[in-house]
Design an enzyme around this catalytic site. Structure first.
Site, PDB file in Angstrom:
ATOM      1  N   GLY A  21       0.824  -1.210   0.000  1.00 25.68           N
ATOM      2  CA  GLY A  21       0.000   0.000   0.000  1.00 25.68           C
ATOM      3  C   GLY A  21       0.856   1.258   0.000  1.00 25.68           C
ATOM      4  N   CYS A 386     -13.406  11.200  18.938  1.00 28.17           N
ATOM      5  CA  CYS A 386     -14.665  10.460  18.848  1.00 28.17           C
ATOM      6  C   CYS A 386     -14.977   9.786  20.193  1.00 28.17           C
ATOM      7  CB  CYS A 386     -14.616   9.477  17.681  1.00 28.17           C
ATOM      8  SG  CYS A 386     -16.268   9.071  17.096  1.00 28.17           S
ATOM      9  N   HIS A 513     -13.313  12.556  13.561  1.00 27.86           N
ATOM     10  CA  HIS A 513     -11.955  11.995  13.565  1.00 27.86           C
ATOM     11  C   HIS A 513     -11.013  12.919  12.788  1.00 27.86           C
ATOM     12  CE1 HIS A 513     -12.694   7.930  15.184  1.00 27.86           C
ATOM     13  NE2 HIS A 513     -13.887   8.050  14.641  1.00 27.86           N
ATOM     14  N   GLU A 515      -7.911  12.941  12.679  1.00 32.84           N
ATOM     15  CA  GLU A 515      -6.695  12.263  12.202  1.00 32.84           C
ATOM     16  C   GLU A 515      -6.752  11.905  10.721  1.00 32.84           C
ATOM     17  OE1 GLU A 515      -8.882  11.035  14.392  1.00 32.84           O
ATOM     18  OE2 GLU A 515      -9.124   8.874  14.263  1.00 32.84           O
TER      19      GLU A 515
HETATM   20  N1  GLN Z   1     -18.646   3.989  19.910  1.00 41.09           N
HETATM   21  C1  GLN Z   1     -18.839   5.386  19.790  1.00 41.09           C
HETATM   22  C2  GLN Z   1     -20.053   5.729  18.925  1.00 41.09           C
HETATM   23  O1  GLN Z   1     -20.534   4.917  18.192  1.00 41.09           O
HETATM   24  C3  GLN Z   1     -17.593   6.077  19.249  1.00 41.09           C
HETATM   25  C4  GLN Z   1     -17.224   5.654  17.864  1.00 41.09           C
HETATM   26  C5  GLN Z   1     -15.818   6.042  17.480  1.00 41.09           C
HETATM   27  O2  GLN Z   1     -14.990   6.316  18.310  1.00 41.09           O
HETATM   28  N2  GLN Z   1     -15.525   6.037  16.200  1.00 41.09           N
HETATM   29  O3  GLN Z   1     -20.558   6.816  18.995  1.00 41.09           O
END
Ligand code: GLN
Length: 557
Positions: A21, A386, A513, A515
């Site tokens: 990759g 998240c 996210h 990142e």
């Molecule tokens: N489990 C959590 C949710 O569904 C956070 C998901 C995550 O960190 N991507 O909201």
């Protein structure tokens, strides 16, 4: 759509996990350096429709594209190396291919014919490659997951064999990425597995023009000649690729070995490559690897044994530290073990910053909440991604607002204080695939906050999501009274996107996210703000020798 689109096929041989990759991504960069518009696509021969439902232990990180597809982590490499936003169609799985063929069969589209792997599955694979041409690209790089010899990979190899016929041999270049094992006893690199793998590829009608030979040892001219002779490849097109501890160096290594020129000559591209920016980027990253200024950052997650599970988090941190000239000393901390460790507080206090990344399911969550509590109490910079934003809010509720038993209903449906919950219009799903808030959503930043300062002029921002649960608005006011600032909110005002603690050097969590959008030459603003805060706090502290006893890994970047 251009009819002159060129195709580069990357097919692996010998063993997997040798960086195919990254090789495809690096080739993308070499072409971009020649002014070409490039798209990279990953074909995954497994039967899952997407990796979204797979355990990170099986598959590593799930990379989310802006248009909300849950994809293979290689797409993260492609985006970071080519600085191109990819889309859903850039990851094709056997699951998608088979289900669309079967759907068509049920609709009666095949008019009574027998449905077969050849031509129906192979046609569908080709259609999915060819549809990327509508993006008006010069080169499409197609990486095929797995290695030659895998049973499930055969339809994909047959499809690309046919593709060479339909678009013309001169428009397709095949690169076989293999591995040269080193025999300690005789001190030799062996070419035999590469020969066998090439022969197997030839057996299905594909003769590679280029062999990229991954190796942990220097490759002599003699070995190159041998591969050239036995695999029937121009010696100039045998490209050794030694293991490097800095992935971003790979484009430079391949260019130096002559791969960029070989591809350009093959397709008749005349442009001289301009890799000057990339070179300075790599030089900067190399320099920070040896900087005396180090930052001890802990990632508290549940899949830490497999660093691939947080590959974009690690990449984003690497981008950020290189921008502030610090060496990253990354500590992978298993949240499940942390919650049972009596010395957890001491261990966390030895860190300059804590990241709690994303995750699903209850295992290890209490450890993440503890990490957030310690960060809050001990003024340790904290970035929650998240799930990490949700654990930050739970910690805040329990500690600052004295809401004992506060939790997310994902982990405790009967919690007296459901700080994190499904939205009122959401029902609990039984079908787990593709049912989350996914991809780009806008977020309005609140002026005067840390988040707004980090992003600068940009407002609203667009960030990538992958979650089901949200901050529960019933607790908004209470949180604000207790010193939590909601610095990023959905434009309709309904959803909390960023939360940050007042009276703290840096305590910030994002429901998205960040990142996924960090680039090697443009670190994500929130990661940058986080490492800057960690650096600033570190300078305030007396410089004591840290004896971090948690699982420790010197960053390999
Ligand atoms: N489990 C959590 C949710 O569904 C956070 C998901 C995550 O960190 N991507 O909201």
């Amino acid at each position: 759509m251009t009819d002159t689109t060129k195709f580069i096929l990357c097919i692996g041989g010998v063993v997997s996990s040798i960086g195919k990759g990254v090789t495809a991504a690096a080739i993308g960069r070499l072409l971009k350096a020649r002014g070409k518009r490039v798209l990279i696509q990953k074909l995954d021969p497994y039967l899952n429709v997407d990796p979204g439902t797979m355990s990170p232990y099986q598959h590593g990180e799930v990379f989310v594209t802006a248009d909300g597809a849950e994809t293979d982590l290689d797409l993260g490499h492609y985006e970071r190396f080519t600085d191109t936003e990819l889309r859903r169609e850039c990851n094709v799985t056997a699951g998608q291919v088979y289900s669309s063929v079967i759907e068509k069969e049920r609709r009666g589209d095949y008019l009574g014919r027998t449905i077969q792997v050849i031509p129906h599955i192979t046609d569908e694979i080709q259609r999915r490659i060819m549809q990327l041409r509508k993006d008006d690209v010069d080169v499409i790089i197609v990486e095929i997951g797995g290695t030659v010899g895998d049973i499930e990979g055969l339809p994909f190899l047959e499809a690309v064999r046919q593709l060479r016929r339909s678009v013309g041999q001169e428009n397709v270049l095949t690169i076989h990425v293999t591995f040269l094992p080193f025999i300690q006893a005789t001190g030799e690199l062996k070419t035999k597995p590469t020969q066998h793998s090439t022969r197997e590829l030839r057996g299905i009608g594909i003769q590679p023009q280029v062999i990229v030979a991954r190796t942990d040892h220097p490759v002599s001219q003699e070995v190159i000649e041998k591969i050239s002779l036995f695999c029937d490849v121009d010696p100039k097109a045998v490209i050794p690729l030694p293991t490097t501890d800095l992935l971003y160096e790979v484009p430079l290594v391949l260019e130096y070995a002559g791969l960029g020129r070989y591809i350009a000559d093959y397709f008749g591209f005349n442009e001289e490559p301009d890799l000057s920016d990339w070179r300075s980027l790599v030089a900067r990253m190399r320099k920070t690897q040896h900087a005396t200024n180090e930052l001890n950052i802990g990632v508290v997650g549940k899949y830490v044994e497999l660093h691939d599970a947080y590959i974009s988090v690690k990449a984003a941190l690497t981008h950020a530290v290189s921008q502030i000239g610090c060496r990253l000393n990354l500590h992978w901390i298993n949240s499940g073990q942390l919650e049972k460790d009596p010395d957890y507080r001491q261990k966390l206090m030895e860190l300059d910053g804590i990241i709690v990344p994303g995750g699903f399911g209850p295992r290890g969550v209490e450890g993440m909440i503890l990490a957030a509590e310690v960060a809050l109490e001990e003024q340790i910079p904290y970035l929650g991604l998240c799930l990490g934003m949700q654990t930050m809010c739970i910690a805040f509720a329990r500690q600052r607002l004295a809401l004992e038993g506060a939790n997310s209903t994902e982990f405790d449906e009967a919690t007296p204080y459901p700080i994190i919950d499904l939205m009122p219009d959401q029902t609990r799903v039984t079908d787990l695939g593709g049912t989350m808030r996914l991809g780009h959503f806008p977020c309005q930043l609140v002026p005067g906050t840390r988040a707004a300062a980090a992003y600068g002029e940009e407002n609203p921002i667009l960030e990538r999501h992958r979650h089901r649960f949200e901050f529960n608005n019933a607790f908004r006011e209470l949180f604000q009274q207790g010193g939590m600032v909601f610095s990023g909110i959905s434009p309709n005002g309904h959803l909390i996107e960023i939360a940050e603690g007042k009276d703290h050097p840096f305590m910030l969590g994002t429901q998205f996210h960040p990142e996924f959008q960090s680039r090697p030459d443009a670190a994500h603003p929130l990661f940058l703000a986080f490492v800057e805060a960690a650096k600033a706090v570190r300078h305030l502290m007396p410089q004591v020798e840290t004896a971090v006893s948690v699982q420790l890994e010197r960053s390999s970047y």
